[in-house]
Write an enzyme that holds these catalytic residues in place. Sequence first.
Site, PDB file in Angstrom:
ATOM      1  N   ARG A  61       4.722  -6.066  10.188  1.00 17.97           N
ATOM      2  CA  ARG A  61       4.641  -7.380  10.823  1.00 17.97           C
ATOM      3  C   ARG A  61       4.416  -8.478   9.797  1.00 17.97           C
ATOM      4  O   ARG A  61       4.371  -9.654  10.139  1.00 17.97           O
ATOM      5  CB  ARG A  61       3.558  -7.396  11.888  1.00 17.97           C
ATOM      6  N   TYR A 104     -12.102   4.454  14.315  1.00 14.58           N
ATOM      7  CA  TYR A 104     -11.098   4.903  13.337  1.00 14.58           C
ATOM      8  C   TYR A 104     -10.966   6.423  13.344  1.00 14.58           C
ATOM      9  O   TYR A 104      -9.857   6.965  13.359  1.00 14.58           O
ATOM     10  CB  TYR A 104     -11.498   4.406  11.950  1.00 14.58           C
ATOM     11  N   ASP A 142       6.028  -5.164  15.224  1.00 15.33           N
ATOM     12  CA  ASP A 142       4.653  -4.941  15.670  1.00 15.33           C
ATOM     13  C   ASP A 142       4.638  -3.565  16.315  1.00 15.33           C
ATOM     14  O   ASP A 142       5.184  -3.376  17.410  1.00 15.33           O
ATOM     15  CB  ASP A 142       4.217  -6.015  16.670  1.00 15.33           C
ATOM     16  N   LYS A 180      -7.588   8.561  14.249  1.00 15.48           N
ATOM     17  CA  LYS A 180      -6.949   9.438  13.270  1.00 15.48           C
ATOM     18  C   LYS A 180      -7.010  10.903  13.688  1.00 15.48           C
ATOM     19  O   LYS A 180      -6.104  11.681  13.381  1.00 15.48           O
ATOM     20  CB  LYS A 180      -7.583   9.228  11.901  1.00 15.48           C
ATOM     21  N   GLY A 188       0.788  -1.228   0.000  1.00 17.40           N
ATOM     22  CA  GLY A 188       0.000   0.000   0.000  1.00 17.40           C
ATOM     23  C   GLY A 188       0.820   1.279   0.000  1.00 17.40           C
ATOM     24  O   GLY A 188       1.848   1.400  -0.671  1.00 17.40           O
ATOM     25  N   ILE A 189       0.349   2.251   0.790  1.00 15.29           N
ATOM     26  CA  ILE A 189       1.007   3.559   0.849  1.00 15.29           C
ATOM     27  C   ILE A 189       2.424   3.431   1.392  1.00 15.29           C
ATOM     28  O   ILE A 189       3.337   4.117   0.933  1.00 15.29           O
ATOM     29  CB  ILE A 189       0.175   4.527   1.713  1.00 15.29           C
ATOM     30  N   PRO A 220      -4.105  -2.812  -1.245  1.00 16.21           N
ATOM     31  CA  PRO A 220      -4.553  -4.185  -1.029  1.00 16.21           C
ATOM     32  C   PRO A 220      -5.613  -4.313   0.069  1.00 16.21           C
ATOM     33  O   PRO A 220      -6.462  -5.206   0.018  1.00 16.21           O
ATOM     34  CB  PRO A 220      -3.254  -4.903  -0.640  1.00 16.21           C
ATOM     35  N   LEU A 221      -5.574  -3.411   1.061  1.00 20.18           N
ATOM     36  CA  LEU A 221      -6.561  -3.469   2.142  1.00 20.18           C
ATOM     37  C   LEU A 221      -7.937  -2.971   1.688  1.00 20.18           C
ATOM     38  O   LEU A 221      -8.973  -3.493   2.099  1.00 20.18           O
ATOM     39  CB  LEU A 221      -6.089  -2.636   3.332  1.00 20.18           C
ATOM     40  N   GLN A 264     -15.857  20.286   0.543  1.00 21.74           N
ATOM     41  CA  GLN A 264     -17.288  20.486   0.295  1.00 21.74           C
ATOM     42  C   GLN A 264     -18.005  21.034   1.521  1.00 21.74           C
ATOM     43  O   GLN A 264     -17.676  20.722   2.630  1.00 21.74           O
ATOM     44  CB  GLN A 264     -17.911  19.167  -0.134  1.00 21.74           C
TER      45      GLN A 264
END
Length: 253
Positions: free
Chosen positions: A39, A156, A64, A160, A18-19, A194-195, A253
């Site tokens: 991990r 989440y 981890d 964040k 990913g990123i 991929p996630l 927006q």
Amino acid sequence: MSGRLSGKVALITGAASGIGLATARRFAEEDAMVILADRDAAGLTAALAELQAGRDRHLAITLDVTIEAAWIAAMKDIRTRYGRLDILVNNAGFGRFRSIADTTLDEWRATLAVNLDSVFLGTKHALPLLAESGRGAIVNMSSMRGLVAGPNSGAYSAAKAGVRLFSKATALECAAARNGVRVNSVHPGHVETPLTAPAYANPDIAKEFLAHTPLGRFAQPREIAGVILFLASDEASYMTGSEVTVDGGVTAQ
């Protein structure tokens, strides 16, 4: 190779895909020595082989990010091998989206541990080495959900949003200490990784997400990696405590 990170040592968490992997590739292209941490041991092996390209320049660490002892050991390994650390990218994270009523306490804690605790631990234990470099940079991965909430994203969003303000607090602390370490956060929108690929492959989900994305498409990991590269480089030498949104216009927006 333009060498924007020439001579710099960079640690990237969540670097097996990913990123994180896209960022590792961009950093290597810019002549950094990259430490890939994840991990996913198999993913790390493949990523390291790609980056090395016949040169023993980069390093992979099975890590981890929620375990403090693992961070302490990683910093020891980095000091032994490179003697320095210039860049830390706290990228490891995951999302589990469900209602508050359906979220268990264990799920809540796991979400905060991977997305927020890891940023604290990485920052705490990398700061001494970063300060020694004199021009250290930390880039923390938040999300547009750290700026604006959405349904079924309580844990989440909380994590964040925590990354966002933790980054600012750390930036001010480092500025007051005059230790040369800059700290900024990145807030991506919908990114194909991929996630996320299984969810985005659902036409109903994709249609809903894209309907609220002004640019009308999902981001690619390399697009986020380019922003991370800028913040990590000396080109952003007067940026600290900033939040950079890369969300296709969602939060405008």
